[in-house]
Design a protein around this motif. Structure first.
Motif, PDB file in Angstrom:
ATOM      1  N   PRO A 390      58.222  27.435  43.703  1.00 43.11           N
ATOM      2  CA  PRO A 390      57.939  28.641  42.911  1.00 43.11           C
ATOM      3  C   PRO A 390      58.330  28.406  41.450  1.00 43.11           C
ATOM      4  CG  PRO A 390      59.078  29.191  44.951  1.00 43.11           C
ATOM      5  CD  PRO A 390      59.116  27.708  44.843  1.00 43.11           C
ATOM      6  N   ASP A 391      57.735  29.186  40.541  1.00 42.91           N
ATOM      7  CA  ASP A 391      58.034  29.011  39.121  1.00 42.91           C
ATOM      8  C   ASP A 391      59.528  29.072  38.853  1.00 42.91           C
ATOM      9  OD1 ASP A 391      55.400  28.659  38.554  1.00 42.91           O
ATOM     10  OD2 ASP A 391      55.059  30.705  37.843  1.00 42.91           O
ATOM     11  N   ASP A 392      60.214  30.012  39.493  1.00 46.09           N
ATOM     12  CA  ASP A 392      61.675  30.003  39.461  1.00 46.09           C
ATOM     13  C   ASP A 392      62.198  30.412  40.833  1.00 46.09           C
ATOM     14  OD1 ASP A 392      62.133  32.978  39.498  1.00 46.09           O
ATOM     15  OD2 ASP A 392      61.206  32.866  37.522  1.00 46.09           O
ATOM     16  N   PHE A 393      63.325  29.847  41.198  1.00 43.15           N
ATOM     17  CA  PHE A 393      63.955  30.168  42.472  1.00 43.15           C
ATOM     18  C   PHE A 393      65.456  29.944  42.327  1.00 43.15           C
ATOM     19  CE2 PHE A 393      62.894  25.703  42.649  1.00 43.15           C
ATOM     20  CZ  PHE A 393      63.947  25.091  43.316  1.00 43.15           C
ATOM     21  N   THR A 394      66.213  30.273  43.336  1.00 44.21           N
ATOM     22  CA  THR A 394      67.669  30.242  43.253  1.00 44.21           C
ATOM     23  C   THR A 394      68.239  29.087  44.067  1.00 44.21           C
ATOM     24  OG1 THR A 394      67.804  32.632  42.935  1.00 44.21           O
ATOM     25  CG2 THR A 394      69.788  31.538  43.718  1.00 44.21           C
ATOM     26  N   VAL A 395      69.171  28.350  43.450  1.00 44.15           N
ATOM     27  CA  VAL A 395      69.968  27.363  44.171  1.00 44.15           C
ATOM     28  C   VAL A 395      71.403  27.867  44.229  1.00 44.15           C
ATOM     29  CG1 VAL A 395      68.510  25.416  43.553  1.00 44.15           C
ATOM     30  CG2 VAL A 395      70.440  26.024  42.073  1.00 44.15           C
ATOM     31  N   ILE A 396      72.179  27.274  45.120  1.00 44.73           N
ATOM     32  CA  ILE A 396      73.565  27.696  45.319  1.00 44.73           C
ATOM     33  C   ILE A 396      74.499  26.555  44.941  1.00 44.73           C
ATOM     34  CG2 ILE A 396      75.254  28.601  46.964  1.00 44.73           C
ATOM     35  CD1 ILE A 396      72.926  30.470  46.420  1.00 44.73           C
ATOM     36  N   GLU A 397      75.545  26.873  44.202  1.00 41.15           N
ATOM     37  CA  GLU A 397      76.567  25.892  43.836  1.00 41.15           C
ATOM     38  C   GLU A 397      77.935  26.499  44.111  1.00 41.15           C
ATOM     39  OE1 GLU A 397      76.662  23.428  39.981  1.00 41.15           O
ATOM     40  OE2 GLU A 397      78.189  24.983  39.679  1.00 41.15           O
ATOM     41  N   HIS A 398      78.670  25.897  45.025  1.00 45.35           N
ATOM     42  CA  HIS A 398      79.966  26.452  45.450  1.00 45.35           C
ATOM     43  C   HIS A 398      79.843  27.941  45.762  1.00 45.35           C
ATOM     44  CE1 HIS A 398      82.066  22.770  44.923  1.00 45.35           C
ATOM     45  NE2 HIS A 398      82.048  22.754  43.616  1.00 45.35           N
ATOM     46  N   GLY A 399      78.732  28.313  46.391  1.00 54.33           N
ATOM     47  CA  GLY A 399      78.523  29.683  46.809  1.00 54.33           C
ATOM     48  C   GLY A 399      77.957  30.609  45.764  1.00 54.33           C
ATOM     49  N   LEU A 400      77.779  30.148  44.519  1.00 56.54           N
ATOM     50  CA  LEU A 400      77.271  31.000  43.447  1.00 56.54           C
ATOM     51  C   LEU A 400      75.783  30.742  43.214  1.00 56.54           C
ATOM     52  CD1 LEU A 400      80.177  30.712  40.840  1.00 56.54           C
ATOM     53  CD2 LEU A 400      79.788  32.506  42.538  1.00 56.54           C
ATOM     54  N   PRO A 401      74.993  31.811  42.966  1.00 57.65           N
ATOM     55  CA  PRO A 401      73.554  31.634  42.762  1.00 57.65           C
ATOM     56  C   PRO A 401      73.217  31.309  41.311  1.00 57.65           C
ATOM     57  CG  PRO A 401      74.092  33.966  42.772  1.00 57.65           C
ATOM     58  CD  PRO A 401      75.398  33.241  43.009  1.00 57.65           C
ATOM     59  N   PHE A 402      72.257  30.399  41.124  1.00 56.32           N
ATOM     60  CA  PHE A 402      71.764  30.053  39.794  1.00 56.32           C
ATOM     61  C   PHE A 402      70.244  29.927  39.855  1.00 56.32           C
ATOM     62  CE2 PHE A 402      76.103  28.467  39.826  1.00 56.32           C
ATOM     63  CZ  PHE A 402      76.598  28.935  38.614  1.00 56.32           C
ATOM     64  N   LYS A 403      69.568  30.552  38.908  1.00 55.30           N
ATOM     65  CA  LYS A 403      68.111  30.474  38.843  1.00 55.30           C
ATOM     66  C   LYS A 403      67.698  29.165  38.176  1.00 55.30           C
ATOM     67  CE  LYS A 403      65.785  33.100  35.937  1.00 55.30           C
ATOM     68  NZ  LYS A 403      65.171  34.307  35.329  1.00 55.30           N
ATOM     69  N   VAL A 404      66.734  28.478  38.764  1.00 52.19           N
ATOM     70  CA  VAL A 404      66.237  27.222  38.198  1.00 52.19           C
ATOM     71  C   VAL A 404      64.724  27.268  38.091  1.00 52.19           C
ATOM     72  CG1 VAL A 404      68.174  25.843  39.050  1.00 52.19           C
ATOM     73  CG2 VAL A 404      66.124  26.091  40.465  1.00 52.19           C
ATOM     74  N   ARG A 405      64.204  26.436  37.174  1.00 54.24           N
ATOM     75  CA  ARG A 405      62.762  26.270  36.991  1.00 54.24           C
ATOM     76  C   ARG A 405      62.487  24.774  36.895  1.00 54.24           C
ATOM     77  NH1 ARG A 405      62.759  30.658  32.102  1.00 54.24           N
ATOM     78  NH2 ARG A 405      62.912  32.555  33.385  1.00 54.24           N
ATOM     79  N   LEU A 406      61.849  24.226  37.888  1.00 50.38           N
ATOM     80  CA  LEU A 406      61.658  22.777  37.937  1.00 50.38           C
ATOM     81  C   LEU A 406      60.493  22.295  37.093  1.00 50.38           C
ATOM     82  CD1 LEU A 406      62.299  22.033  41.725  1.00 50.38           C
ATOM     83  CD2 LEU A 406      63.937  22.379  39.855  1.00 50.38           C
ATOM     84  N   GLY A 407      59.561  23.183  36.755  1.00 43.52           N
ATOM     85  CA  GLY A 407      58.383  22.754  36.018  1.00 43.52           C
ATOM     86  C   GLY A 407      58.313  23.249  34.600  1.00 43.52           C
TER      87      GLY A 407
END
Length: 692
Positions: A390-407
């Motif tokens: 998806p254009d943006d989606f959420t990853v988790i780091e030490h339980g915290l959410p962060f929005k990322v955009r791979l493209g």
């Protein structure tokens, strides 16, 4: 069809091929380098014992008992034995304690010279600083036994029979300040200045083989603790273990094949890691992924680095995992030029790991050629293998959410090499007022909020990045009144904040290595010191500054000097300056310093003075004055809360300054989100500076 990424496949609990032998009483494994025998921390899951137990449970064993009688250093590979039944412990313990177990190792060394092909080393070992040991030679140590095979064998039998006498001598040696260490060596093979040695220790001491060889001028290759020459790993391998089976008493021998790294190092031939094609590169990627087991299987992180350039044996390439997608970065020379990794080979290998889709980012040797980081030639918008995310989606780091955009350009929205620093900020933030400078998408601010910060200010020049940071903060429920974001150039903002009397308990300073705008240029090499001095002036008594740089031209020692000088200029008393380690998924190139330097500086109780020539002002009136001064210099006040907000009790910042944007002549700008601000971390040996 390639399946979706399955963590159980890419990060299995234990590889069955690592098991050398197994019966009711024993299990013997071939331990890889980089894997601890037994982690001292209760929450670690990436040691042999924890992983092997998980494997035994996973295959349905009713009992996952493992008795530990032998240990290998984390970076030593080879034969490692455990008992499977408690009843087997006594017989095995007698053999290890009585020194009737024969251990054989192979080590790679340089500078063997004209030494005798056989010898015996006798030292007393005492602790040394930094977790090392020091060897003190005994009288007659290092005897070189030329052509005395028969005498050697007789002496071995004699020595084995003198366990009681030796143990008495050990007690005497400990009283004299050291423990006795005895090792026999034999030359196996020599090519030029390099050699492989067979080692048979007759005692078992901490770092025994490593420190004894170093004491005679033959430190093991790849051992920086004892001065070994550069190598891809510590070239020490437990090749064989001989003992009597604890149940039957029959002789038993367990052997491990010498890893290919030893022959490659002995040959001293530069190997092309890409010459073996897709299969060889895939194998190297899987081996690198194996070293990330602890991060991937912890259960609280879905974004990490799988491959970090030459640190993982694949120079000029990085591979990052974001959920079920991979992002491959290619660094340095252009396609087809010497030293450039073959694009299709690398991308095909990454796809074979099982990712749903693979993106690519191309980082030229000279960053100045990048005019628009969103151009297809540098950062294709869609996956180049498999399905797009998806254009943006959420990853988790030490339980915290962060929005990322791979493209969306060269950056993805999160710098993965700062994962452990964000965790540290989370641990330090409780009750603190936190300032996050060059904040990009606000990762450190999110960590501070999760850690219980009472207030935070997030500063970045990019409007898009600041909006993204606001989204990340909202995702963790941050109060917008207490945790504000500011679109501003950092240098003028810091000066105005000092004039307004702003103070923070924790400041994060992580600027880009280089930044260029229409009116100014910033280079961490020349400008980090003045920048740090401005930040130090805003520290409250007892506050902390987390300072980071990924500029390869700034060595760690030089970086610390910059910070000490900056603290003195700001009038701060630094009571502690601590170097922080990198995450395990960002290994340095052998013999090279880490790309990321992180230092946590703590100041004393004395209050930091205001900026030179500007007495500290308090409250909303001071903030109004600072904002007016900035506007007079061409930096109009920002959108946001009016200056009077401070008087109404806004808890996030003293006065309106923190909520204002200085849009005057920029001193150091970050790029727009997804652009070439820093990008994924540059792998070791990449000549490009300032990229992540």
């Amino acid at each position: 069809m390639i399946p979706r990424l399955a963590l159980s496949e890419l990060f299995p609990d234990f590889h069955p091929e690592w098991i050398l032998a197994e019966d009711e009483d024993l299990i013997v494994v071939d331990k890889p380098a980089g894997l601890s025998t037994h982690a001292p921390e209760a929450d670690r899951i990436d040691d042999v014992v924890t992983r092997l137990r998980a494997f035994l449970r996973g295959r349905g064993d009713a009992d996952d008992y493992l008795g530990i009688h032998q240990r290998l250093d984390r970076d030593t590979s080879g034969v490692l034995l455990f008992t499977r039944r408690r009843e087997a412990n006594a017989a095995l313990a007698r053999q290890f304690e009585g020194r009737t177990v024969q251990k054989t190792y192979v080590a790679a060394v340089s500078g063997f010279g004209d030494r005798a092909p056989r010898g015996t080393l006798r030292h007393r070992l005492v602790p040394a600083p930094g977790g090392a040991m020091r060897a003190i030679a005994e009288a007659g140590a290092g005897r070189e036994d030329r052509g005395r095979g028969r005498e050697d064998r007789g002496r071995e039998r004699e020595d084995r029979g003198r366990g009681r006498e030796d143990r008495g001598r050990e007690r005497e040696d400990r009283g004299a300040g050291g423990a006795l260490a005895i090792t026999r060596y034999r030359l196996l093979e020599r090519r030029g200045d390099r050699a492989l040695l067979e080692l048979r220790p007759e005692t078992g001491r901490t770092h025994q083989l490593r420190v004894q060889l170093a004491a005679i001028g033959l430190p093991i290759a790849g051992d920086p603790l004892y001065g070994g020459v550069d190598a891809p790993r510590l070239l020490l391998h437990a090749a064989e273990l001989r003992l009597e089976h604890p149940a039957t008493g029959a002789p038993a021998a367990f052997r491990s094949q010498l890893p290919a790294a030893f022959e490659a190092w002995l040959a001293a031939a530069p190997a092309d890691p890409y010459a073996g094609g897709v299969a060889a590169v895939e194998r190297a990627m899987r081996e690198a992924a194996e070293r990330r087991y602890g991060v991937a299987r912890a259960g609280d992180t879905t974004a990490l680095r799988l491959v970090h350039g030459a640190g993982d044996g694949l120079p000029f390439v990085s591979v990052d995992l974001y959920g079920e997608h991979l992002v491959v970065a290619l660094f340095g020379a252009g396609e087809g030029e010497p030293g450039a990794p073959p694009r299709d080979v690398v991308l095909d290998a990454a796809h074979r790991l099982g990712a749903r889709g693979v993106y690519v980012k191309v980082r030229p040797k000279h960053a100045s050629v990048i005019v628009d980081a969103r151009r297809e030639e540098f950062a294709p918008r869609h996956a180049v293998r498999g399905e797009s995310a998806p254009d943006d989606f959420t990853v988790i780091e030490h339980g915290l959410p962060f929005k990322v955009r791979l493209g969306d350009g060269l950056s993805t929205g999160i710098f993965l090499d700062q994962r452990e620093n964000r965790r540290r900020v989370r641990e330090l933030a409780r009750g603190a007022r936190v300032l996050n400078l060059f904040a990009y998408t606000g990762g450190f601010s999110v960590a501070a909020v999760a850690g219980g910060a009472r207030a935070s200010v997030t500063v970045d020049v990019s409007r898009g990045a600041i909006a993204w940071a606001r989204d990340n903060l909202d995702a963790v429920g941050a109060d917008p009144a207490a945790h504000i974001v500011v679109e501003a150039d950092v240098f003028p903002w810091l000066k105005a904040a000092a004039q307004a009397g702003e103070r923070f308990d924790l400041i994060v300073l992580d600027p880009p290595s280089f930044a260029t705008t229409k009116r100014s240029r910033f280079s961490a090499a020349s400008d980090f010191g003045p920048l740090a001095a401005l930040a130090f002036r805003l520290l409250a008594p007892g506050g902390r500054l987390l300072a980071c740089t990924n500029h390869r031209g700034i060595a760690r020692a030089k970086f610390r000097r910059h910070l000490h000088e900056a603290a003195r200029e700001a009038g701060c008393d630094v009571v502690q300056m601590k170097d922080l380690p990198d995450p395990i998924d960002f290994p340095s190139e052998p013999g090279a310093e880490s790309h990321l330097k992180s230092v946590l500086a703590s100041v004393g109780a004395a209050a930091a003075p205001a900026a030179k020539g500007a007495p500290a002002a308090k409250g909303a009136a001071a903030a109004k004055g600072a904002a007016a001064a900035a506007a007079a210099k061409g930096a109009p006040a920002a959108k946001g809360a009016p200056a009077a907000a401070a008087a109404k009790g806004a808890p996030a910042a003293k006065g309106a300054l923190a909520a204002r944007t200085a849009k005057g002549p920029p001193a150091a700008r970050t790029a727009k989100p997804g652009g070439a601000r820093r990008g994924p971390a540059t792998p070791a040996r990449s000549s490009r500076r300032g990229a992540r």
